[in-house]
Design a protein around this motif. Structure first.
Motif, PDB file in Angstrom:
ATOM      1  N   THR A   1     -56.775  16.561  12.078  1.00 49.51           N
ATOM      2  CA  THR A   1     -57.655  17.283  12.996  1.00 49.51           C
ATOM      3  C   THR A   1     -57.554  18.795  12.843  1.00 49.51           C
ATOM      4  N   GLN A   2     -56.709  19.280  11.940  1.00 54.38           N
ATOM      5  CA  GLN A   2     -56.578  20.721  11.733  1.00 54.38           C
ATOM      6  C   GLN A   2     -56.406  21.010  10.239  1.00 54.38           C
ATOM      7  N   GLU A   3     -56.796  22.211   9.851  1.00 50.84           N
ATOM      8  CA  GLU A   3     -56.614  22.626   8.460  1.00 50.84           C
ATOM      9  C   GLU A   3     -55.190  23.123   8.274  1.00 50.84           C
ATOM     10  N   VAL A   4     -54.532  22.628   7.260  1.00 47.05           N
ATOM     11  CA  VAL A   4     -53.148  23.019   7.010  1.00 47.05           C
ATOM     12  C   VAL A   4     -53.004  23.491   5.563  1.00 47.05           C
ATOM     13  N   GLY A   5     -51.871  24.132   5.289  1.00 47.89           N
ATOM     14  CA  GLY A   5     -51.549  24.517   3.926  1.00 47.89           C
ATOM     15  C   GLY A   5     -52.218  25.794   3.475  1.00 47.89           C
ATOM     16  N   MET A   6     -52.322  25.941   2.149  1.00 47.01           N
ATOM     17  CA  MET A   6     -52.877  27.129   1.495  1.00 47.01           C
ATOM     18  C   MET A   6     -53.843  26.692   0.399  1.00 47.01           C
ATOM     19  N   ALA A   7     -54.949  27.426   0.278  1.00 49.21           N
ATOM     20  CA  ALA A   7     -55.918  27.141  -0.779  1.00 49.21           C
ATOM     21  C   ALA A   7     -55.355  27.599  -2.127  1.00 49.21           C
ATOM     22  N   GLN A   8     -55.509  26.754  -3.142  1.00 50.65           N
ATOM     23  CA  GLN A   8     -54.949  27.069  -4.457  1.00 50.65           C
ATOM     24  C   GLN A   8     -55.731  28.160  -5.169  1.00 50.65           C
ATOM     25  N   GLY A   9     -57.044  28.159  -4.976  1.00 47.80           N
ATOM     26  CA  GLY A   9     -57.881  29.156  -5.662  1.00 47.80           C
ATOM     27  C   GLY A   9     -57.765  29.023  -7.163  1.00 47.80           C
ATOM     28  N   ASP A  10     -57.588  30.159  -7.858  1.00 46.13           N
ATOM     29  CA  ASP A  10     -57.485  30.114  -9.317  1.00 46.13           C
ATOM     30  C   ASP A  10     -56.034  30.137  -9.801  1.00 46.13           C
TER      31      ASP A  10
ATOM     32  N   VAL B   1     -52.333  18.462  -0.167  1.00 46.40           N
ATOM     33  CA  VAL B   1     -52.677  17.846   1.115  1.00 46.40           C
ATOM     34  C   VAL B   1     -53.627  16.677   0.868  1.00 46.40           C
ATOM     35  N   ASN B   2     -53.269  15.492   1.358  1.00 47.45           N
ATOM     36  CA  ASN B   2     -54.150  14.331   1.216  1.00 47.45           C
ATOM     37  C   ASN B   2     -55.494  14.582   1.897  1.00 47.45           C
ATOM     38  N   GLY B   3     -56.564  14.268   1.200  1.00 45.10           N
ATOM     39  CA  GLY B   3     -57.896  14.395   1.776  1.00 45.10           C
ATOM     40  C   GLY B   3     -58.436  15.806   1.824  1.00 45.10           C
ATOM     41  N   SER B   4     -57.686  16.790   1.285  1.00 42.28           N
ATOM     42  CA  SER B   4     -58.141  18.189   1.268  1.00 42.28           C
ATOM     43  C   SER B   4     -57.930  18.761  -0.131  1.00 42.28           C
ATOM     44  N   PRO B   5     -58.847  18.489  -1.038  1.00 40.45           N
ATOM     45  CA  PRO B   5     -58.688  18.938  -2.417  1.00 40.45           C
ATOM     46  C   PRO B   5     -58.489  20.452  -2.497  1.00 40.45           C
ATOM     47  N   GLY B   6     -57.551  20.879  -3.343  1.00 40.44           N
ATOM     48  CA  GLY B   6     -57.326  22.298  -3.559  1.00 40.44           C
ATOM     49  C   GLY B   6     -56.410  22.960  -2.549  1.00 40.44           C
ATOM     50  N   ARG B   7     -55.820  22.178  -1.625  1.00 34.87           N
ATOM     51  CA  ARG B   7     -54.920  22.768  -0.640  1.00 34.87           C
ATOM     52  C   ARG B   7     -53.513  22.201  -0.830  1.00 34.87           C
ATOM     53  N   TRP B   8     -52.510  23.071  -0.623  1.00 31.86           N
ATOM     54  CA  TRP B   8     -51.112  22.714  -0.800  1.00 31.86           C
ATOM     55  C   TRP B   8     -50.339  22.987   0.489  1.00 31.86           C
ATOM     56  N   TYR B   9     -49.228  22.278   0.670  1.00 37.23           N
ATOM     57  CA  TYR B   9     -48.348  22.565   1.809  1.00 37.23           C
ATOM     58  C   TYR B   9     -46.893  22.388   1.393  1.00 37.23           C
ATOM     59  N   VAL B  10     -45.995  22.824   2.272  1.00 38.29           N
ATOM     60  CA  VAL B  10     -44.556  22.764   2.022  1.00 38.29           C
ATOM     61  C   VAL B  10     -43.940  21.683   2.903  1.00 38.29           C
ATOM     62  N   SER B  11     -43.115  20.858   2.311  1.00 32.33           N
ATOM     63  CA  SER B  11     -42.374  19.854   3.070  1.00 32.33           C
ATOM     64  C   SER B  11     -40.938  20.304   3.242  1.00 32.33           C
ATOM     65  N   ILE B  12     -40.479  20.354   4.496  1.00 30.50           N
ATOM     66  CA  ILE B  12     -39.114  20.801   4.780  1.00 30.50           C
ATOM     67  C   ILE B  12     -38.230  19.668   5.273  1.00 30.50           C
ATOM     68  N   TRP B  13     -38.763  18.419   5.252  1.00 25.39           N
ATOM     69  CA  TRP B  13     -38.022  17.306   5.858  1.00 25.39           C
ATOM     70  C   TRP B  13     -36.650  17.092   5.243  1.00 25.39           C
ATOM     71  N   HIS B  14     -36.569  17.263   3.923  1.00 26.68           N
ATOM     72  CA  HIS B  14     -35.339  16.878   3.230  1.00 26.68           C
ATOM     73  C   HIS B  14     -34.341  18.020   3.117  1.00 26.68           C
ATOM     74  N   THR B  15     -34.571  19.113   3.855  1.00 24.13           N
ATOM     75  CA  THR B  15     -33.580  20.173   3.885  1.00 24.13           C
ATOM     76  C   THR B  15     -32.349  19.676   4.639  1.00 24.13           C
ATOM     77  N   ARG B  16     -31.220  20.279   4.402  1.00 24.57           N
ATOM     78  CA  ARG B  16     -29.982  19.778   5.006  1.00 24.57           C
ATOM     79  C   ARG B  16     -29.202  20.925   5.657  1.00 24.57           C
TER      80      ARG B  16
END
Length: 439
Positions: free
Chosen positions: A323-332, A424-439
């Motif tokens: 329901t919200q836009e997340v991540g960063m556009a990859q651009g070029d 990001v699934n379902g949002s071509p060209g967008r990336w995000y960071v996963s922090i779940w596995h940090t310790r």
């Protein structure tokens, strides 16, 4: 079999009755991977277990008096009924003679109140009947197996055209360790149990099929593929009539087109439905065989809709990418460039306390996740960000090594982390960071 194999027989029986510890299961699994004779023994025992289970289930043992007489014949001790059942079943599984004897006792005990299954069923059976019976699937509930061990459990519903409507998948062992996935109306939700305690919601299209490789577990598809292989002369089939004390029938299928695959299908001749499928892939090492199987627990039965909308703990962290836009556009930028840039900006925003920006770059992470749940790895100052390491996965993703300062117990210290940058699934060209596995 050698002496080790003899010692493993009891453990194989205990495996089928659910009486092995995790360490014993791991030891037995390792032995089965290395010993073809014990694998054959386990497979035969498993089939006999299923046949006996079906035999017991088909009897009229409803009255208390009949149950009491039966228990007195089999095990006249002072144990509880529950203890009887476990003891009897383990004894049955460990001795072929006992299996026959117990079956004979039960047959004699209930001869006057039941009729044996129709003996003409197997003679009149043809695999085409199963192909027809399995068509028009509307739902299934299956348990998958890998190397003789339980793996994932699936529930799935389909529309009149056979298209997936929704599904539920459980992975892992024990209620507190299960990765729970549901999908419906293009939204995939995955719950990662503690220590993460995260629910990730993403947009996943299934218009082309293939979601979670369900086709590989679909009983209807498996049966149709077997039928086509046999019809095309790529496989041979042998149908074995069920023993007198059971109503399940076993079908052996062997590829003859060069593929090292053997399949064993178990069919209920009354309904013509497949209830179990086991695939065995031979390898160059004759002692090692790869096994994959499914057990059909329900087929075309009504599924409780609450299964697809599970209740999660109140403190679950929700990451909403629908329901919200997340991540960063990859651009070029190249994949490597965007991976480094988004991680640098996410860490910088997190360090400055800009939880709105950091949360967006971290895939929709809520403020509570950044400020509380993961506060122990919140950066104070970035020291370095290394070169991305590609992760072998279907969609682009990278591990990016990071070194930065954190504050722990009021003291600054340096931590080394690997953060994941992914699309990001379902949002071509967008990336995000996963922090779940940090310790």
């Amino acid at each position: 079999m050698n002496s080790d194999c003899e010692n493993m027989k009891d453990q194989i029986a205990d495996l089928l009755t659910g009486n092995l510890s995790e360490s014993q299961m791991r030891k037995l699994e390792q032995h089965l991977n290395e010993c073809a004779a014990c694998r054959d023994y386990a497979s035969a025992l498993k089939n006999e277990d299923m046949l006996l289970t079906e035999f017991f289930a088909g009897m009229d043992l409803n009255t208390a008096s009949r149950q009491e007489r039966l228990l007195q014949v089999i095990a006249p001790s002072c144990m509880s009924r529950q203890t009887y059942a476990l003891s009897i079943r383990r004894t049955i599984m460990k001795s072929p003679i006992t299996k026959i004897a117990v079956a004979a006792v039960i047959i004699i005990a209930v001869t006057l109140s039941i009729q044996l299954w129709n003996k003409s069923t197997s003679a009149a059976y043809a695999f085409e009947q199963t192909v027809e019976a399995m068509q028009g699937k509307r739902s299934f509930h299956i348990q998958t197996y890998f190397q003789q061990r339980r793996k994932d459990e699936f529930w799935a519903e389909f529309d009149e055209e056979g298209k997936l409507v929704r599904f539920r998948q459980e992975e892992g062992e024990g209620p507190k360790r299960i990765l729970l996935t549901t999908w419906e109306d293009g939204v995939k939700s995955q719950y990662y149990p503690p220590p993460w305690g995260v629910k990730l919601m993403t947009r996943v299209d299934n218009s082309g099929g293939g979601l979670e490789n369900l086709e590989g577990f679909d009983p209807e598809t498996i049966v149709q593929e077997v039928h086509e292989l046999v019809s095309e002369g790529k496989a041979v089939m042998e149908i074995q009539a069920p023993p007198r004390y059971a109503r399940l029938m076993t079908i052996h299928v062997k590829r003859i087109d060069g593929k090292p695959l053997r399949q064993v299908l178990v069919v209920n001749p009354d309904t013509k439905l497949v209830v179990r499928v086991d695939d065995y892939w031979d390898t160059e090492d004759e002692e090692k065989v790869f096994h994959h199987g499914i057990e059909v627990l329900e087929y075309n039965e009504t599924i409780d809709p609450r299964l697809f909308d599970p209740n999660l703990p109140e403190d679950t962290l929700i990451m909403d990418q629908v329901t919200q836009e997340v991540g960063m556009a990859q651009g070029d930028m190249s994949n490597e460039e965007v991976a480094v840039k988004i991680i640098r900006e996410a860490l910088d925003a997190w360090a400055k306390g800009d939880f709105a920006k950091a949360g967006k770059l971290c895939g929709g992470a809520p403020r509570r996740m950044l400020a509380e749940a993961y506060s122990h790895v919140r950066p104070v100052r970035i020291i370095s960000i290394g070169e991305p390491e590609k992760i072998d996965f279907g969609t682009p993703r990278f591990w990016v090594p990071c070194q930065y300062e954190i504050k722990r117990d009021g003291q600054l210290e340096i931590t080394n982390q690997k953060l994941a940058a992914l699309t990001v699934n379902g949002s071509p060209g967008r990336w995000y960071v996963s922090i779940w596995h940090t310790r």
